[in-house]
Design a protein around this motif. Sequence first.
Motif, PDB file in Angstrom:
ATOM      1  N   UNK A 262      45.886  -2.085  42.153  1.00 33.96           N
ATOM      2  CA  UNK A 262      47.100  -2.289  41.381  1.00 33.96           C
ATOM      3  C   UNK A 262      47.207  -3.720  40.882  1.00 33.96           C
ATOM      4  N   UNK A 263      47.933  -3.797  39.731  1.00 31.50           N
ATOM      5  CA  UNK A 263      48.215  -5.120  39.199  1.00 31.50           C
ATOM      6  C   UNK A 263      49.685  -5.401  39.431  1.00 31.50           C
ATOM      7  N   UNK A 264      49.937  -6.427  40.152  1.00 29.90           N
ATOM      8  CA  UNK A 264      51.324  -6.811  40.391  1.00 29.90           C
ATOM      9  C   UNK A 264      51.621  -7.977  39.470  1.00 29.90           C
ATOM     10  N   UNK A 265      52.523  -7.715  38.529  1.00 26.17           N
ATOM     11  CA  UNK A 265      52.819  -8.775  37.568  1.00 26.17           C
ATOM     12  C   UNK A 265      54.263  -8.673  37.083  1.00 26.17           C
ATOM     13  N   UNK A 273      51.875  -4.848  23.117  1.00 23.30           N
ATOM     14  CA  UNK A 273      52.685  -4.013  24.019  1.00 23.30           C
ATOM     15  C   UNK A 273      53.028  -4.799  25.259  1.00 23.30           C
ATOM     16  N   UNK A 274      54.093  -4.365  25.879  1.00 25.54           N
ATOM     17  CA  UNK A 274      54.526  -5.068  27.078  1.00 25.54           C
ATOM     18  C   UNK A 274      54.857  -4.062  28.165  1.00 25.54           C
ATOM     19  N   UNK A 275      54.339  -4.409  29.361  1.00 25.42           N
ATOM     20  CA  UNK A 275      54.804  -3.657  30.527  1.00 25.42           C
ATOM     21  C   UNK A 275      55.775  -4.567  31.234  1.00 25.42           C
ATOM     22  N   UNK A 276      57.045  -4.162  31.250  1.00 22.54           N
ATOM     23  CA  UNK A 276      58.064  -5.054  31.810  1.00 22.54           C
ATOM     24  C   UNK A 276      58.146  -4.907  33.303  1.00 22.54           C
ATOM     25  N   UNK A 277      58.742  -5.945  33.926  1.00 24.99           N
ATOM     26  CA  UNK A 277      58.853  -5.905  35.383  1.00 24.99           C
ATOM     27  C   UNK A 277      59.754  -4.768  35.865  1.00 24.99           C
ATOM     28  N   UNK A 278      60.551  -4.017  34.883  1.00 21.57           N
ATOM     29  CA  UNK A 278      61.348  -2.864  35.299  1.00 21.57           C
ATOM     30  C   UNK A 278      60.521  -1.592  35.226  1.00 21.57           C
ATOM     31  N   UNK A 283      55.988  -0.617  23.300  1.00 18.21           N
ATOM     32  CA  UNK A 283      54.850  -0.805  22.401  1.00 18.21           C
ATOM     33  C   UNK A 283      55.076  -2.022  21.511  1.00 18.21           C
ATOM     34  N   UNK A 284      54.018  -2.336  20.794  1.00 15.26           N
ATOM     35  CA  UNK A 284      54.115  -3.515  19.942  1.00 15.26           C
ATOM     36  C   UNK A 284      55.144  -3.343  18.825  1.00 15.26           C
ATOM     37  N   UNK A 285      55.436  -2.040  18.523  1.00 18.10           N
ATOM     38  CA  UNK A 285      56.476  -1.826  17.498  1.00 18.10           C
ATOM     39  C   UNK A 285      57.849  -1.678  18.119  1.00 18.10           C
ATOM     40  N   UNK A 286      57.980  -1.921  19.401  1.00 19.15           N
ATOM     41  CA  UNK A 286      59.285  -1.930  20.085  1.00 19.15           C
ATOM     42  C   UNK A 286      59.692  -0.561  20.612  1.00 19.15           C
ATOM     43  N   UNK A 287      58.776   0.364  20.692  1.00 15.50           N
ATOM     44  CA  UNK A 287      59.126   1.704  21.204  1.00 15.50           C
ATOM     45  C   UNK A 287      59.070   1.668  22.710  1.00 15.50           C
ATOM     46  N   UNK A 288      60.165   2.141  23.290  1.00 11.73           N
ATOM     47  CA  UNK A 288      60.177   2.233  24.765  1.00 11.73           C
ATOM     48  C   UNK A 288      59.542   3.553  25.129  1.00 11.73           C
ATOM     49  N   UNK A 289      58.369   3.458  25.730  1.00  3.98           N
ATOM     50  CA  UNK A 289      57.620   4.676  25.968  1.00  3.98           C
ATOM     51  C   UNK A 289      58.279   5.549  27.026  1.00  3.98           C
ATOM     52  N   UNK A 290      59.175   4.989  27.820  1.00  2.00           N
ATOM     53  CA  UNK A 290      59.839   5.813  28.839  1.00  2.00           C
ATOM     54  C   UNK A 290      60.856   6.770  28.189  1.00  2.00           C
TER      55      UNK A 290
END
Lengths: 312, 446
Positions: A262-265, A273-278, A283-290
Amino acid sequence: MFNQDIRMFIGVVEAIDDPLSSGRVRVRCFGYHTEDVVSINTSDLPWAQTALPTTSASSGGVSETHALEIGSWVMGVFTDGSDAQNPVVMCSLPGTTDDIPDWSPLTRGEDTTARYIDDIIGTPQSPYQATFPYNKVRQTTSGHVKEYDDTPGAERIRELHKSGTQYEVHPNGDEVKFVVGDSYRVVFKNDSIHVHGNVNIIVDGDASVSCTNLDATVTENATAVIGQQLNVTAQRAILNSNAVEINAPLTLVNGALTVQGPILAGSIAAGGATISDSGSIISSSGVDLDSHTHSYTWTDSGGAAITSPANP
Amino acid sequence: MRTGTDANNSNVRTPHGFRFSTIGVTNFAGDRYEISTMVKDVTINESIYSQTIVMEMTIVDAANFMELAKISGNEKVDVTFIRTIPERGSSDTELSKQVQEFTMELRVADVPQFAKPKPHSQVYKLQCVSEHTYLGNGTRISAAFSGTPSSIINNIMQTYMGVSATAVDTTIGNHKVIVPNKLAVDAINWIQKIGFDSGNAPLYIFETLMDGLQIRGHSQLISAEPLPTVYKHESFFTAGVDTRADYFQRQSRILAISSSLGMSNLSGIKKGSYGSTVHEVDHFAKKSRTIVYKDDRESNQMIERYKLSSPEYKYGTKNVNDLGVSSYSMITYLKDSYNGKSYSSQKADLGPRKKAIWNNLGSTTHIISLLGDPEVRPGSLIRIKLPIATDPGLDDLSLLADAKYDQYLSGTYMIVSAIHRFDELGGYYTEIKIKRDSTPTELVNV
């Protein structure tokens, strides 16, 4: 031994350039050879053989050499007795020249040879405190010196080249070495160094180590302070550690990164794209994949329109 | 009364007639004193083993000459002897044909004897040597020389002793040596040790009345023509008194002879006459060799034809040549120490040979008294005839002449020394020592 009387002589060396390169010298022998160089020129004098101590094999290229110089006073024997044609020099005779002792000044505490101190590593002062007659010195014409100093409390061994390159062993066993020029050391087989204490190496210029494999075992910590950039080139770099900590504002991996655990970050950014701490991935276009949804329609095999994925 | 000479003109009546013409002594101040009337006798010694003739004269001094002339022992002495002898080969009987005169200039070296037999008279001897002997004994040489031994010796004589050899035989070997601070006379003897003539035989350096200082090789001396007179030991004179024939008969007469034949091989063996061994060691080149010398006198030059040692004599299983010894067993030298032939290597090569030649020369020795003759001089060969040891009364006197003589001991010898004795009355006798290394008779046929 010779069935004839052996005659001793004392004389002065006038030539050492033996044409046979065999250590012979020409000696003008007092009482046998006049000082009048017209009657007996230096070139008229016989080549005298020079005897060496039994520590010299004097055979087949295994031999010491004498250190006689023009002007040396010597003592020897004529092996042909009163014929006095076959001189053999047995020894040289130190005394005084112009009332100055012929022995090296180093024997009597007069050291005018090259000495150095390195403040950076803190080389110790030479413990030279020679007193007569304890210091056994061999000194050559150009200024090479070898000392075996038995002065009580200041026992030393020193070897000095006329350039100043030298080593000295101190009474406590310390060795101090200075090389005034470049230094080269070649070991044709293995080399081992065991340093019981610390090693302090200061290189004012660059350093280079080249080897087949390099194993470094550090029982505690290893610290490298690099002023600018650390370059490590390897086919495969493996870092085995319980934990790796990189303290850098930016860490750049120019290639694929595979993380088998696992990556803890706090967040991970990749290609915009961003995986947020929540835990949300944006995605890079601002889509929340959840929470992002799409509408869709298709017909099933019966031709009925489906808009809900109940049985996709 | 004079003996043998005419009182007026020195014409000889017998061969021993000779008289002092003048004897002068010149002292430190340059004052010359004529003392021939004070001289009782003069003896002159010459030898092939001596670089100087030695003259002794007995002076009967009733004129207080010693004090007057302030004789201190270094005076110059000039002596002239003169006589007129018959011309050899002339048929007339006139005995006044050839003037024989010789003059010597010597230096007083010693006053070996002095006595005052009565208050107003003193008798003493002045011993004199050649002037070069003074220089030779008063000059030390420390100098380098190169050349053959005879040239080096002559160089030393000329440079340090003010005299040149009148005869110099060629010697072998070209040497470089340093004379190690020796007296000139000793330096000459020292070089003489490595001096060998063209026949590999040793050198003699000697002075004679008639020929002066000479450097002669043994080979040259023993191959020279012998003196013309054959000296005989006989009992009677047969020629008429005062005739030429009588003169020459007396001149050739052996007056007395004593001999030391020295024929025993024992002393010769001990001295290395027949063989010797030398170990030559070059401690620079680290080479050694053993030089075994066997006396091979069949091929060496000898005075007579046959050697005196016979190989037929055996000592155990050995003959004399197998019993080699030497007075030195090792000679050392340094290769090329002088970039020339080494003094020591020459000594090693030829030293044993020299010893053998010199020792063998003493195989037969006679001392012979003759009527005086300065021509009988060391270095010359002399022929003698000694009678056989049988009672002549038992022999037929008409025997062939040679049959009367001992063939074994007669023959040719070398004169090694001569003592000339002159007395105040004109008497002159010569006593010679003669030696030879061989015999004219083959030993196996004796």
